[in-house]
Design a protein around this motif. Sequence first.
Motif, PDB file in Angstrom:
ATOM      1  N   TYR B  27       0.827  -1.205   0.000  1.00 53.11           N
ATOM      2  CA  TYR B  27       0.000   0.000   0.000  1.00 53.11           C
ATOM      3  C   TYR B  27       0.863   1.257   0.000  1.00 53.11           C
ATOM      4  CZ  TYR B  27      -3.674   3.199   1.621  1.00 53.11           C
ATOM      5  OH  TYR B  27      -4.547   4.236   1.745  1.00 53.11           O
ATOM      6  N   ALA B  28       1.800   1.291   0.913  1.00 53.95           N
ATOM      7  CA  ALA B  28       2.641   2.474   1.056  1.00 53.95           C
ATOM      8  C   ALA B  28       3.541   2.678  -0.166  1.00 53.95           C
ATOM      9  CB  ALA B  28       3.484   2.354   2.316  1.00 53.95           C
ATOM     10  N   ALA B  29       4.133   1.582  -0.623  1.00 55.92           N
ATOM     11  CA  ALA B  29       5.113   1.697  -1.704  1.00 55.92           C
ATOM     12  C   ALA B  29       4.445   2.154  -3.005  1.00 55.92           C
ATOM     13  CB  ALA B  29       5.821   0.367  -1.904  1.00 55.92           C
ATOM     14  N   LEU B  30       3.304   1.562  -3.325  1.00 55.62           N
ATOM     15  CA  LEU B  30       2.616   1.958  -4.556  1.00 55.62           C
ATOM     16  C   LEU B  30       2.167   3.416  -4.473  1.00 55.62           C
ATOM     17  CD1 LEU B  30       0.596  -1.252  -5.478  1.00 55.62           C
ATOM     18  CD2 LEU B  30       2.801  -0.469  -6.344  1.00 55.62           C
ATOM     19  N   GLY B  31       1.770   3.854  -3.253  1.00 56.64           N
ATOM     20  CA  GLY B  31       1.398   5.256  -3.045  1.00 56.64           C
ATOM     21  C   GLY B  31       2.568   6.180  -3.345  1.00 56.64           C
ATOM     22  N   ASP B  32       3.735   5.792  -2.850  1.00 54.19           N
ATOM     23  CA  ASP B  32       4.931   6.605  -3.077  1.00 54.19           C
ATOM     24  C   ASP B  32       5.214   6.755  -4.562  1.00 54.19           C
ATOM     25  OD1 ASP B  32       5.135   6.785  -0.416  1.00 54.19           O
ATOM     26  OD2 ASP B  32       7.128   5.846  -0.227  1.00 54.19           O
ATOM     27  N   PHE B  33       5.097   5.651  -5.266  1.00 51.08           N
ATOM     28  CA  PHE B  33       5.329   5.691  -6.714  1.00 51.08           C
ATOM     29  C   PHE B  33       4.421   6.710  -7.383  1.00 51.08           C
ATOM     30  CE2 PHE B  33       7.872   1.853  -6.576  1.00 51.08           C
ATOM     31  CZ  PHE B  33       8.667   1.979  -7.702  1.00 51.08           C
ATOM     32  N   GLU B  34       3.156   6.627  -7.025  1.00 51.43           N
ATOM     33  CA  GLU B  34       2.200   7.520  -7.672  1.00 51.43           C
ATOM     34  C   GLU B  34       2.472   8.988  -7.325  1.00 51.43           C
ATOM     35  OE1 GLU B  34      -1.584   6.919  -8.620  1.00 51.43           O
ATOM     36  OE2 GLU B  34      -1.369   4.783  -9.097  1.00 51.43           O
TER      37      GLU B  34
END
Lengths: 109, 873
Positions: B27-34
């Motif tokens: 959840y956190a990592a994909l958010g960071d990417f976006e």
Amino acid sequence: MKLLSRSEEVVLLSIWRLQDAAYGVAIREQVSRATGQDWSIGAVYAPLHRLEKKGFVQTRKGEPVSKRGGRSKVYYHLTPIGKQALLAVKHVHETLWSGIPALDSDFGF
Amino acid sequence: MTRQHQPSPPRLAAWLLGRVVSGDIRYAALGDFEELYADLAEARGVAAARRWYWRQTLRSLFPFLLDSIHWSLVMLTNYFKIALRNFKRHKSYAAINVAGLAVGLACCLLIALYVRDELSVDQYHENAGRIVRVTYDFQTPNVTRALAMVGPTVGPDLKVEFPEVVEAVRFVEGSFLFQRQDDPSVQYQEYEGLYADASALRVFSFGLYRGDPQTALEAPFSVVLTESTARRYFGDEDPIGQTLMRDGQAYTVTGLLDDVPAASHFTFDLLVSLSTLDIHSPDFMADWWALVVNTYLLLDRPEAAAVLDAKLPGYLERQLGEVIHEDGHSYALATEPLSGVYLHTRHHSSLARRGNAATLYLFAGIALFILLIACINFTNLATARATERAKEVGVRKVVGAQRGQLATQFFGESLLMAFSAMGLALLMAGLVLPAFNTFAGKALSLGVFLNPVFLLILLGIVAVVGVMAGGYPAVVLSRFRPIAVLRGSLRATRHGHVLRKSLVVFQFSLSIALMVGTAVVFSQLDYMRNANLGFDDEHMLTVNFHADAAVQQQAEAVKQAFLQRTDVAAVSVSGDIPGTGNLHAGVRVEDSEGVMQSMPWRYVSADFDFINTYGIEIVAGRAFSRDFPTDSTEAMIVNEAAFKSLGYVSAEQALGAAFQHFGTPGEIVGVARDFHLKSLQEDVEPIYIRLDPRRYRYVSLRLKTDDLAETMAGLEALWGRLAPHRPFEYSFLDESLDRQYRAEEQFGQVVGLFALLAIFVACLGLFGLASLTTRQRTKEIGLRKVLGAPVSSIVLLLTKQFARLVVVAFVVAAPLIYLAMDRWLDNFAFRTEIAWWIFPTAGLAALVIAWLTVSFQAIRAATANPVAALQVE
């Protein structure tokens, strides 16, 4: 307790430094700046994942952010044992560094 | 929440990321990417942002991948640990499960080895696909025969006449007493010697490692030895070119072969060139009717068999002429592929070993059934434990376990058990294999399992078994709703009960069926062994002198010498004895209408004393008698089956009927009561007996002695004086007749073994199930005891329900196995009836076994202190 690995230590210290602002993007910036290297997102999250599983950090979700595809920022905090783990590494460092000839004067007389 | 329209990151990269990032950080990592992507797109444009996104994805791929692998490994070890802990806590449960599966698997392993071995027979010949065997079927009004043997002329005829036939190979069984020329003390009677055409070494892959495959068997008096035979005669010397003596004739060793592989439908220790017989027995070699030649053809292509089969009737007609069109006669010459010669043939050859496809499939089926039972037990026990483990599931769910994780956990446990069972099964199979080999007559080894393909299949099977067995509990258990479970309102569903009960019924049905099957097989064996054969097989000793000319010539003297002994009651010298007897279709006999018919009867060549020595009853006419000098050329005795096949109504009518045999005429002088030459599996055959000193091969002695050892020593010493060059090769008739039933005996043993295994596995299942039910009813039992119920009533209460299941199993199994065994018995011309008592006995045995299994648990529960029971929770 097993000592932290170097990457775990760096990430954990950055979280401590950032305090309430420690979420993925900020942590990565902090880590990259401190080490002078560009850490990939994956490279940050792998140790983060381990730290979380070991109970050294806890997460807290903020408000949803549209830039994050509607996801919340996930903030990381140190737990008491996380702090202990940092202190343990610090202690090791200090022990190791104390009482040895200064490295930078190695070429002196 | 609102979402502005934004430029989206590269699809492929985003998809890639979605695949590799898993777990808590997803959840956190994909958010960071976006977020970073959106920032960049704003600051430096979409193109730059897309480039960054790609670069970042690729750079992160490796750490993410490592991360997810790391954590799934951690998960696995975690599952493993929990599974082990579970096993430890429920030792007997785990032991039962693993042992049950292991027995099922071991059973399957052994049978798989056996089946594989049976299917591999004859497959090692390079030309296997192009080799066919010539078969000969014929039927006269009373006789039907399916032979894989034809006359000596057929093979060469077919090669000359039909272009499809590249080579013809003939094998004729022979009897060879060889000795070294330079050292006559090295002498052996060869039991497995064959005359063979020179083409044998070109057509079959017998592994000729010395000598010329083209010519080794070309010249008369050539002999090719297998490696171990050569060693017997010559030790470490070079056998090629050496000379072996037989009846004063020198044979030259022209080739050496590897020993014939066990996976062959016929075997031999040496081959002698068939051209030898052209010189020795030119009459035989020209006799279309000497149906003793095993003939194989090498075709130019595999499909040619059908073409050839279509042409063979024409050839047959040219050979047999008008006989073929006589009423009720039919003759057929055909071929069958080498691949079917072992397992699927109905044609008889005295040379060929025959497997039995039906038995093979039956064994495979039973083995699979036992494995199925073991799997069922596994599932059964696991579901039964569902109620017990429900709490664990509830707690785990409350703590946050996903359904998938729980299912994985259960699958993991099941797989772990399956693999431990596999290990145990391999161990068991390895331990049992030597014994299994002895009674199956095989040389199987577990080495095949080292073959990677086989290993993979094995692992696959285990995985499937694990998943199958773990599947039901995994799905059902993980579905439990935690609230219901923790409140304790979960009851084993009615559906589960019915399933479990029917599984117990199924297991015991199979066990009962196998028990009955074993009993029927052995009662048929017993019946065949004790049946009246039409002659007396007790105290009969036969000495085989392999038609040795020297013994033949002094046959009378030999008989008199034996008769001098007080422990010998009667002696006969004959060409055939019960258990042997060659077919010779060359006899023509006058039928009830006065027409000479050619009859495919079995020929027994005997002497004057044969009928008397064997105690064969004469129902009409007389036995051979020295008072009638013409008997030695013009007399024939037939059995009842034979005169009936001529259409005579009574034995008396057949007396005086004319016959033509080997070119000499004569008449029937006596009719003998039917007697069995062959196993009771076959009908009594029409037999004719004639006096024929040229064919003498056996001495038959009826003994009357109390000290067998002394008698045998005396007989051997006497034989040594009478025929010093001949080994004293004897056997007791009842024993050699018994050997005919070896296949049936093996069948009975294997079915019996299966029955034991099925019962064992079923009992393991029942034991586990009983212990669980008993535990579930602990409180009830405690209450009953407090209220004054005696131990016996509690035991009864607990065992009653299982007993009822066994009874149901009996009702299901009895009619089915009755029908199956009745059909099996129909394979025998002489069969026993299935005794009624077998059924209640098997049922009762199953009941007692089940009761003992269950009552062990029940008695423990019933005698326990009720206070302890009521204190639970």
